[in-house]
Design a protein around this motif. Structure first.
Motif, PDB file in Angstrom:
ATOM      1  N   GLU A 249     -25.506  -3.552 -23.706  1.00  0.00           N
ATOM      2  CA  GLU A 249     -24.936  -2.365 -24.343  1.00  0.00           C
ATOM      3  C   GLU A 249     -23.418  -2.438 -24.415  1.00  0.00           C
ATOM      4  O   GLU A 249     -22.801  -2.002 -25.395  1.00  0.00           O
ATOM      5  N   LEU A 250     -22.790  -2.988 -23.366  1.00  0.00           N
ATOM      6  CA  LEU A 250     -21.335  -3.023 -23.308  1.00  0.00           C
ATOM      7  C   LEU A 250     -20.728  -4.139 -24.144  1.00  0.00           C
ATOM      8  O   LEU A 250     -19.645  -3.974 -24.728  1.00  0.00           O
ATOM      9  N   ALA A 251     -21.361  -5.276 -24.205  1.00  0.00           N
ATOM     10  CA  ALA A 251     -20.739  -6.455 -24.826  1.00  0.00           C
ATOM     11  C   ALA A 251     -20.312  -6.228 -26.267  1.00  0.00           C
ATOM     12  O   ALA A 251     -19.170  -6.575 -26.641  1.00  0.00           O
ATOM     13  N   ARG A 267     -17.563   4.091 -22.433  1.00  0.00           N
ATOM     14  CA  ARG A 267     -18.074   3.700 -21.113  1.00  0.00           C
ATOM     15  C   ARG A 267     -19.537   4.115 -20.955  1.00  0.00           C
ATOM     16  O   ARG A 267     -19.998   5.019 -21.648  1.00  0.00           O
ATOM     17  N   LEU A 268     -20.240   3.430 -20.006  1.00  0.00           N
ATOM     18  CA  LEU A 268     -21.615   3.818 -19.682  1.00  0.00           C
ATOM     19  C   LEU A 268     -21.608   5.031 -18.768  1.00  0.00           C
ATOM     20  O   LEU A 268     -20.752   5.167 -17.875  1.00  0.00           O
ATOM     21  N   ARG A 269     -22.564   5.910 -18.962  1.00  0.00           N
ATOM     22  CA  ARG A 269     -22.636   7.130 -18.153  1.00  0.00           C
ATOM     23  C   ARG A 269     -23.378   6.861 -16.831  1.00  0.00           C
ATOM     24  O   ARG A 269     -24.117   5.900 -16.693  1.00  0.00           O
ATOM     25  N   ALA A 270     -23.183   7.771 -15.895  1.00  0.00           N
ATOM     26  CA  ALA A 270     -23.772   7.618 -14.558  1.00  0.00           C
ATOM     27  C   ALA A 270     -25.297   7.550 -14.604  1.00  0.00           C
ATOM     28  O   ALA A 270     -25.923   6.820 -13.827  1.00  0.00           O
ATOM     29  N   ALA A 278     -26.056   2.444  -6.405  1.00  0.00           N
ATOM     30  CA  ALA A 278     -26.244   3.644  -5.596  1.00  0.00           C
ATOM     31  C   ALA A 278     -25.116   4.635  -5.865  1.00  0.00           C
ATOM     32  O   ALA A 278     -25.342   5.840  -5.962  1.00  0.00           O
ATOM     33  N   ALA A 279     -23.882   4.110  -5.987  1.00  0.00           N
ATOM     34  CA  ALA A 279     -22.706   4.959  -6.276  1.00  0.00           C
ATOM     35  C   ALA A 279     -22.446   4.937  -7.777  1.00  0.00           C
ATOM     36  O   ALA A 279     -21.408   4.435  -8.247  1.00  0.00           O
ATOM     37  N   ALA A 280     -23.361   5.473  -8.543  1.00  0.00           N
ATOM     38  CA  ALA A 280     -23.268   5.398 -10.007  1.00  0.00           C
ATOM     39  C   ALA A 280     -22.064   6.172 -10.537  1.00  0.00           C
ATOM     40  O   ALA A 280     -21.439   5.770 -11.532  1.00  0.00           O
ATOM     41  N   ASP A 281     -21.681   7.301  -9.886  1.00  0.00           N
ATOM     42  CA  ASP A 281     -20.566   8.102 -10.379  1.00  0.00           C
ATOM     43  C   ASP A 281     -19.270   7.315 -10.321  1.00  0.00           C
ATOM     44  O   ASP A 281     -18.433   7.401 -11.234  1.00  0.00           O
ATOM     45  N   ALA A 282     -19.080   6.525  -9.257  1.00  0.00           N
ATOM     46  CA  ALA A 282     -17.847   5.743  -9.131  1.00  0.00           C
ATOM     47  C   ALA A 282     -17.766   4.670 -10.211  1.00  0.00           C
ATOM     48  O   ALA A 282     -16.689   4.427 -10.783  1.00  0.00           O
ATOM     49  N   ILE A 283     -18.879   4.032 -10.534  1.00  0.00           N
ATOM     50  CA  ILE A 283     -18.885   3.004 -11.582  1.00  0.00           C
ATOM     51  C   ILE A 283     -18.694   3.669 -12.946  1.00  0.00           C
ATOM     52  O   ILE A 283     -18.028   3.117 -13.837  1.00  0.00           O
ATOM     53  N   GLY A 290     -14.061  -2.586 -16.648  1.00  0.00           N
ATOM     54  CA  GLY A 290     -14.334  -2.480 -15.217  1.00  0.00           C
ATOM     55  C   GLY A 290     -15.827  -2.371 -14.940  1.00  0.00           C
ATOM     56  O   GLY A 290     -16.354  -2.960 -13.986  1.00  0.00           O
ATOM     57  N   GLN A 291     -16.506  -1.607 -15.810  1.00  0.00           N
ATOM     58  CA  GLN A 291     -17.954  -1.490 -15.663  1.00  0.00           C
ATOM     59  C   GLN A 291     -18.638  -2.838 -15.859  1.00  0.00           C
ATOM     60  O   GLN A 291     -19.559  -3.208 -15.109  1.00  0.00           O
ATOM     61  N   LEU A 292     -18.196  -3.594 -16.892  1.00  0.00           N
ATOM     62  CA  LEU A 292     -18.808  -4.893 -17.154  1.00  0.00           C
ATOM     63  C   LEU A 292     -18.607  -5.824 -15.959  1.00  0.00           C
ATOM     64  O   LEU A 292     -19.528  -6.528 -15.540  1.00  0.00           O
TER      65      LEU A 292
END
Length: 612
Positions: A249-251, A267-270, A278-283, A290-292
């Motif tokens: 999805e990101l590429a 950006r991708l959502r949580a 596990a810490a989806a909100d931080a990602i 940064g997500q990739l």
């Protein structure tokens, strides 16, 4: 069999590489496999031969000839003739067979009088004589007519041999016979799972002696760990697949953003990241790059976890195989089917002192010969030469000679005169009227009768107060036939009516026996129409060997204008099995005049006269 039988397929799922060209898969259908089974594995890359090593916990482990892609769909193709191929391979590998040659009458057996180590006072005189013969001789045949306590005697034989320090292999043609013996053994105070080990799966109670149960008791934590590792591998693979989807999805967005004045990529959502982090909100707070980066690092960590877990599975699976082999090696008594003696890899290198073959009269001679090569000191054949021999679906003379004869016929053709045969002569199953008929026709009048609580069965309908009855149909019949099978509508109707009377009379253990499969089908329809199909068992004679019921109805079927049937007229063993299943009431449905006309001195006519 190749010409007449078809192979069957078993789909596989969730494969894992166990190392050394060993693979494990989940079974998606019924477990119709046994260790040692050779079959074909079909994948997208083609077909190869594999050998089953282990079947447990709805998973199968097998060894392959070349590498397998466990991510691809696989199917096992099992050919029903593989048992004959494996038996032939086992026979080809024999290097020495002194006990087998003795068993087949090619060497004289040694017999030395010995003092028994255990107390067998609970047995009758003929049963104690059988135990003594088994202890004294290299070769012993225990001749057990119906209801004479063959299994009880065998339990005492096993006790005696184990007390002498002998290691015993017990094999039978059927799982049912092994289950019946194991149930008797389990009642003895000296029975202990681990000392007694049953190889092979069983739907019956195994009293902790089944191999998988013994292994679990000793190292159940290993099995639990394997289950946890496999679950974790599955979870990780699911996370890896989802993470790769996120990268997908990101590429495209990151590639488009490389233009100088393009908008920042979304950006991708949580919610979408929660299946991987596990810490989806931080990602979710990171920008797309940064997500990739975080997802790529997560994939690398997950793949390391997966490889470590797979390596652990390989180690634990190898330990499980070694533990199974160790449990079998330490067992003093091993119980299995005759087929497992040459199919199971666990027995390939095991050696025993004594072979006990249950249902020996039905055993295929080559299988008995091979089983005897695994033993050094004595062979004990338990069975009845007056009941059914091995079943052979071939008319070829060589085939019938090789696997259609009983070991009794080969080694002790006159069992009543052989010093190596001990006949049990007190029957505890049948009403004296039924027992006398069986004993006179098939055992030279040598059976004594000690059955208890059978008068109450005889007192019920049909024919209250009579244990043995012949119902004469006295008529020609409407008939139909398919191949060698036959249908007699008149006798089928009469038999179904008698079964209904038995049910209404309060009997709860009722069997209808007939020589012909087509007649059995016809009677089952009639029983169902009378709504007693669940209360009365109806089948051909072969299905009832080793069984007993309170009330037995026998439909002999044959009548005018049918031609004489060799199946009934020339098959004394079939007749013996059929009439000796009854405990308290035996009803024979037959056209008496037909059998008198066809062969007045024949066994069927003689039986009907004696029964009347």
């Amino acid at each position: 069999m190749r010409d007449s039988a078809s192979a069957f397929e078993i789909p596989l799922a969730r494969g894992e590489d166990l190392g050394g060209l060993r693979y494990g898969f989940a079974l998606t259908g019924p477990e119709r496999l046994a260790p040692g089974t050779a079959c074909a594995l079909v994948t997208a890359r083609g077909e190869q031969r594999v050998t089953i090593e282990r079947v447990a916990d709805e998973r199968v482990t097998f060894g392959a000839e070349r590498a397998i892609d466990t991510s691809q769909a696989c199917t096992l193709v099992v050919a029903p003739w593989f048992l004959y191929e494996r038996l032939q391979q086992a026979l080809d590998g024999i290097r020495a067979a002194p006990l087998a040659l003795t068993l087949f009458g090619k060497q004289a057996p040694k017999r030395v009088a010995t003092e028994l180590a255990r107390d067998h006072a609970a047995l009758n005189a003929s049963q104690r004589a059988a135990v003594q013969l088994c202890a004294d001789s290299e070769l012993a045949f225990v001749w057990g007519p119906p209801g004479t306590g063959k299994t009880v005697t065998l339990v005492h034989v096993i006790d005696e041999l184990v007390a002498r320090g002998e290691r015993v292999l017990i094999a039978s043609t059927t799982n049912a016979a092994i289950d019946q013996l194991l149930a008797k053994l389990a009642t003895r105070p000296w029975f202990a799972p681990g000392t007694f080990v049953r190889i092979g799966r069983s739907e019956a109670e195994t009293f902790g002696a089944e191999l998988a149960d013994v292994v679990d008791r000793r190292h159940g934590a290993r099995r639990d760990e394997l289950a946890r590792l496999r679950r974790r591998i599955g979870e990780v693979e699911h996370e890896v697949r989802h993470a790769h989807a996120l990268v997908g999805e990101l590429a495209p967005a990151l590639t488009a953003q490389q233009q100088l004045f393009a908008a920042p990529p979304p950006r991708l959502r949580a919610a979408g990241l929660a299946r991987v982090f596990a810490a989806a909100d931080a990602i979710a707070a990171l920008d797309a790059r940064g997500q990739l980066r975080a997802i790529t690092e997560r994939i690398a960590r997950l793949e390391r976890v997966r490889e470590l877990a797979r390596a652990r599975v390989v180690t634990r699976a190898a330990e499980a195989r070694d533990l199974e082999a160790r449990v079998v090696a330490e067992a003093r008594v091993v119980l299995c089917t005759l087929a497992n003696t040459y199919v199971s890899p666990l027995l390939a290198h095991e050696r025993f002192d004594a072979l006990i073959a249950e249902e020996a009269g039905m055993a295929a001679l080559p299988a008995l010969f091979y089983a005897a090569t695994l033993c050094a000191r004595r062979a004990i054949m338990v069975g009845d030469p007056r009941q059914l021999p091995p079943i052979v679906q071939s008319n070829d003379d060589d085939v019938r000679r090789a696997i259609g004869r009983s070991v009794f016929d080969v080694t002790v053709p006159e069992p009543a005169r052989s010093p190596f045969v001990a006949m049990l002569d007190v029957q505890y199953r049948m009403h004296p009227a039924i027992g006398s008929l069986v004993g006179t026709l098939f055992y030279g009048g040598r059976l004594a009768h000690a059955a208890e609580q059978v008068d109450a069965i005889a007192a019920r309908a049909p024919f209250p107060g009579r244990a043995l009855v012949v119902v004469d149909t006295k008529s020609t019949c409407e008939r139909s036939a398919k191949g060698s099978s036959r249908v007699n509508v008149v006798s089928a109707e009469r038999t179904a009516e008698l079964a209904l009377e038995a049910v209404r009379g309060g009997s709860t253990s009722i069997a209808v026996i007939t020589p012909y499969a087509a007649q059995a089908v016809a009677i089952r329809r009639l029983l169902a129409a009378r709504r007693i199909g669940d209360a009365v068992e109806c089948s051909t004679i072969h299905r009832f060997q080793g069984r007993e019921c309170d009330v037995v109805l026998i439909d002999l079927v044959d009548a005018h204008p049918m031609r004489p049937s060799a199946l009934v007229a020339d098959a004394p063993n079939l007749l013996n099995v059929s009439i000796s299943r009854a405990r308290g009431k035996l009803v024979i449905v037959a056209d008496v005049a037909y059998f008198d006309a066809v062969d007045p001195r024949g066994l069927v006519a003689t039986m009907l006269r004696a029964a009347r």
